[in-house]
Design a protein around this motif. Structure first.
Motif, PDB file in Angstrom:
ATOM      1  N   ARG A  94       8.301   8.781   0.308  1.00 41.80           N
ATOM      2  CA  ARG A  94       6.983   9.387   0.261  1.00 41.80           C
ATOM      3  C   ARG A  94       7.165  10.889   0.088  1.00 41.80           C
ATOM      4  N   VAL A 149       7.596   8.802  -4.621  1.00 42.05           N
ATOM      5  CA  VAL A 149       6.223   8.335  -4.824  1.00 42.05           C
ATOM      6  C   VAL A 149       5.309   9.377  -4.187  1.00 42.05           C
ATOM      7  N   ASP A 151       1.926  11.452  -2.964  1.00 45.72           N
ATOM      8  CA  ASP A 151       0.570  11.298  -2.416  1.00 45.72           C
ATOM      9  C   ASP A 151      -0.500  11.759  -3.392  1.00 45.72           C
ATOM     10  N   THR A 185      -1.405   7.097  -2.085  1.00 48.81           N
ATOM     11  CA  THR A 185      -0.889   5.726  -2.054  1.00 48.81           C
ATOM     12  C   THR A 185      -1.854   4.809  -1.312  1.00 48.81           C
ATOM     13  N   SER A 186      -2.494   5.333  -0.261  1.00 49.91           N
ATOM     14  CA  SER A 186      -3.480   4.538   0.470  1.00 49.91           C
ATOM     15  C   SER A 186      -4.713   4.265  -0.391  1.00 49.91           C
ATOM     16  N   TYR A 189      -3.836   1.654  -3.057  1.00 47.08           N
ATOM     17  CA  TYR A 189      -3.698   0.304  -2.496  1.00 47.08           C
ATOM     18  C   TYR A 189      -5.048  -0.271  -2.103  1.00 47.08           C
ATOM     19  N   GLU A 387       0.520   1.646   3.056  1.00 49.25           N
ATOM     20  CA  GLU A 387       1.154   2.651   2.212  1.00 49.25           C
ATOM     21  C   GLU A 387       2.621   2.331   1.953  1.00 49.25           C
ATOM     22  N   GLU A 390       2.784  -0.201  -0.749  1.00 50.72           N
ATOM     23  CA  GLU A 390       2.443   0.436  -2.021  1.00 50.72           C
ATOM     24  C   GLU A 390       3.622   1.239  -2.562  1.00 50.72           C
ATOM     25  N   ILE A 391       4.294   1.995  -1.692  1.00 48.75           N
ATOM     26  CA  ILE A 391       5.457   2.777  -2.121  1.00 48.75           C
ATOM     27  C   ILE A 391       6.568   1.849  -2.592  1.00 48.75           C
ATOM     28  N   GLN A 394       5.594   0.299  -6.040  1.00 53.24           N
ATOM     29  CA  GLN A 394       5.759   1.240  -7.148  1.00 53.24           C
ATOM     30  C   GLN A 394       7.236   1.521  -7.422  1.00 53.24           C
TER      31      GLN A 394
END
Length: 403
Positions: A94, A149, A151, A185-186, A189, A387, A390-391, A394
């Motif tokens: 992140r 990744v 934010d 990322t939140s 998602y 998150e 999601e990370i 990706q």
């Protein structure tokens, strides 16, 4: 690609949060937290999920991030999940601020590190720690793809009319002053998961996402693309948060300097760490604030009302930006758990098609769910954010593409 595991690292200035996921099925294998790095007594809590084992805690001295990641590696190895495993495909990091340069997940190399470092002036609290985590992981596994990744990446689709501040263009460009947004990322998602909850493709849905934690942000997502978000150059702009003020007249800063005799550092601390809910009533935990409200505490009631007033303003503003709204999604710690916040946020907005069903809103669940009446024109949803997944998603998609 035979390797399917991704280690997700979220490196703070004195902490490292981590999760190990297997992208073959999206399952979590382990998770943990190292905190108080560099202090006399550091702490590591590790939970092995693949074995169903109990959490292990360790206290001692962890001098730096390299020692922290080494400790994490040792804990993972005890469960047969060490960083030297051939099943580990990549490490996903992140990174809070990617500026305009990074619009998607990126494999880290020297140039990427240099650009993240160049962005430190606009993210002085976060990017240095993120860089430390990346460099440490690269030293431990130089052969493994390290993926950043960002934010800010999800918000890079905002039109210039939303991203630009109305200040001198030359000055803004010279100092990279614009609205970047965070919690990307939140928001990515949750907006996608909300569309799935409605049984529709993200490209067909307009969603207002309300990420309400200690830090809080809203976004307007049209057809899967962010068109506006509440945080700006930094995470200070926007909603009332746990310790951050959110929106305020910029002249407040001048006034505090000229009349209050405060330094820039003191004002920075005031607005980021001593404002928001904690500044209004002394608490930044919504559960405690609601308890105080129920007991008749007027300071807590005012803090709650200010919080809701700002939240409602952003709902209305993003409704106007989108024109048509299919759903509003509440997420993060407050959004997922505080039923009174959700109820108050949409109260009085029935003419916009917004309402919550009291019984549905009161249900506690870790699953995505609708809390609006069945016939509601605009659906109101609670969608737990993820998150780390999601990370990892990706990161894995990128390394598969380049494999």
């Amino acid at each position: 690609m035979s390797a399917t595991r991704v280690l997700v690292l979220n490196s703070g200035s004195s902490s490292v949060k981590y999760q190990l996921l297997d992208m073959a099925d999206g399952g979590r294998l382990a998770m943990g937290l190292v905190e108080r790095i560099g202090e006399e007594t550091s702490r590591l809590k590790h939970t092995p999920l693949v074995t169903g084992g109990e959490s292990r805690e360790w206290s001692g001295t962890i001098a730096d991030h390299e020692a922290a990641l080494q400790a994490v590696s040792e804990e993972l190895a005890k469960d047969g999940l060490g960083l030297d495993s051939p099943e580990l495909a990549a490490i996903g990091h992140r990174v809070v601020h990617g500026g305009q340069a990074f619009t998607e997940p990126t494999v880290v190399d020297g140039a990427v590190l240099a650009e993240i470092e160049r962005l430190i002036p606009v993210a002085p609290l976060h990017n240095p720690a993120n860089l430390t985590g990346i460099r440490t992981a690269m030293a431990l596994r130089p052969d493994l793809p390290q993926v950043a990744v960002f934010d800010t990446a999800f918000h890079t689709t905002m039109p210039e009319s939303a991203a630009r501040y109305a200040i001198d263009v030359k000055t803004a460009d010279e100092h990279r002053i614009r609205r970047y947004g965070f919690h990307g990322t939140s928001h990515a998602y949750v907006s996608r998961a909300t569309a799935e909850l409605l049984g529709r493709a993200p490209e067909e849905v307009n969603v207002i996402v309300l990420h309400l934690g200690n830090g809080a942000s809203a976004s307007a997502v049209r057809g899967g693309r962010c068109v506006d978000t509440s945080m700006g150059l930094t995470p200070l702009e926007g909603l009332v948060m746990g310790t951050r003020s959110g929106d305020l007249d910029p002249a407040v800063i001048f006034h505090l300097a000229r009349v209050g005799g405060m330094s820039i550092a003191e004002i920075d601390t005031l607005l980021n760490k001593k404002s928001g809910l904690v500044g209004l009533c002394g608490d930044n935990d919504m559960r405690e604030i609601r308890r105080r409200v129920d007991e008749g505490d007027e300071a807590a009631r005012l803090a709650f009302d200010i919080y809701i007033h700002r939240l409602k303003k952003y709902i209305g503003a993003y409704y106007a930006v989108l024109g048509t709204v299919d759903a509003i999604a509440f997420t993060a710690g407050v959004g997922e758990n505080a039923a009174p916040v959700r109820e108050a946020a949409v109260a009085g907005l029935e003419t916009l098609g917004l309402a919550v069903d009291g019984a549905l809103n009161a249900v506690r669940s870790d699953e995505p769910r609708l809390i609006s009446p069945a016939d509601a024109r605009v659906k109101v949803a609670v969608v737990p954010t993820d998150e780390e997944l999601e990370i990892a998603t990706q990161t894995y998609a990128l390394v598969k593409k380049i494999d």
